[in-house]
Write a protein that holds these residues in place. Structure first.
Motif, PDB file in Angstrom:
ATOM      1  N   TRP A   1     -13.984 113.564  57.959  1.00 47.63           N
ATOM      2  CA  TRP A   1     -12.947 114.437  58.510  1.00 47.63           C
ATOM      3  C   TRP A   1     -12.393 113.724  59.747  1.00 47.63           C
ATOM      4  CZ3 TRP A   1     -10.311 118.382  56.701  1.00 47.63           C
ATOM      5  CH2 TRP A   1      -9.590 119.211  57.579  1.00 47.63           C
TER       6      TRP A   1
ATOM      7  N   ARG B   1      -6.640 113.425  59.145  1.00 46.39           N
ATOM      8  CA  ARG B   1      -6.851 114.415  58.074  1.00 46.39           C
ATOM      9  C   ARG B   1      -6.780 115.826  58.643  1.00 46.39           C
ATOM     10  NH1 ARG B   1     -11.497 111.635  54.131  1.00 46.39           N
ATOM     11  NH2 ARG B   1     -10.077 110.049  53.315  1.00 46.39           N
TER      12      ARG B   1
ATOM     13  N   SER C   1       0.811 107.754  53.705  1.00 48.68           N
ATOM     14  CA  SER C   1      -0.473 108.134  54.312  1.00 48.68           C
ATOM     15  C   SER C   1      -0.772 109.603  54.046  1.00 48.68           C
ATOM     16  CB  SER C   1      -0.454 107.904  55.823  1.00 48.68           C
ATOM     17  OG  SER C   1      -0.223 106.554  56.113  1.00 48.68           O
TER      18      SER C   1
ATOM     19  N   ILE D   1      -3.909 111.371  51.834  1.00 46.90           N
ATOM     20  CA  ILE D   1      -4.759 112.431  52.385  1.00 46.90           C
ATOM     21  C   ILE D   1      -4.681 113.682  51.511  1.00 46.90           C
ATOM     22  CG2 ILE D   1      -5.029 114.009  54.348  1.00 46.90           C
ATOM     23  CD1 ILE D   1      -4.206 111.596  56.150  1.00 46.90           C
TER      24      ILE D   1
END
Length: 154
Positions: free
Chosen positions: A31, A35, A70, A74
């Motif tokens: 995590w 994120r 990106s 995620i």
């Protein structure tokens, strides 16, 4: 009949972000701050949101560019970990408000306002998985989308 029987504990805000973090770490993933930022941005939307919108909002909030690629990576992790659901026809995402519960995605998608209501129905899920199994197909992530008009737009 057929509606999800167990109570879900619908979460929101900081509680939802904390539960998502717990669930992701429990699944063996990390995590990270990025994120967390992506999930928090996703979770603040009630309607499905695209990776581009998330990237734009995070870029504005952080004062530096966040690449949509990106964000897509995620979001893929979140979908695989049951933290988010992808509305396939809209190429958009919704936060799962009960990340600990694994079930199939059934969406009622409004063609007018874009709202996507998520419905749990174990009977329908079992039937869809049975249809796949009869054809020797292992259903990994069934997603059903029913397009039409929500109550407000009808």
């Amino acid at each position: 009949m057929g509606q999800h029987a167990h109570s879900h504990n619908e979460l929101a805000g900081a509680d939802l972000v904390a539960e998502a973090a717990r669930a992701l770490v429990a699944s063996g993933e990390q995590w990270t701050s990025m994120r967390e930022a992506v999930f928090a941005e996703l979770a603040r939307h009630e309607r499905p949101v695209s990776a581009y919108d998330i990237a734009d909002n995070l870029s504005a909030a952080r004062g530096k560019r966040v690449a949509p690629n990106s964000v897509y990576r995620i979001l893929d992790v979140f979908v695989a970990g049951n933290l988010a659901m992808r509305v396939e026809s809209a190429n958009a995402y919704l936060a799962n408000t009960h990340p600990g519960c694994a079930h199939d995605c059934i969406f009622l998608v409004c063609d007018e306002c874009g709202e996507a209501a998520h419905v749990d129905d174990e009977e329908v899920s079992r039937a869809v998985r049975a249809i796949a199994a009869q054809r020797n197909f292992k259903a990994e992530r069934p997603v059903l989308e029913i397009r039409g008009l929500c109550k407000a737009c009808a």
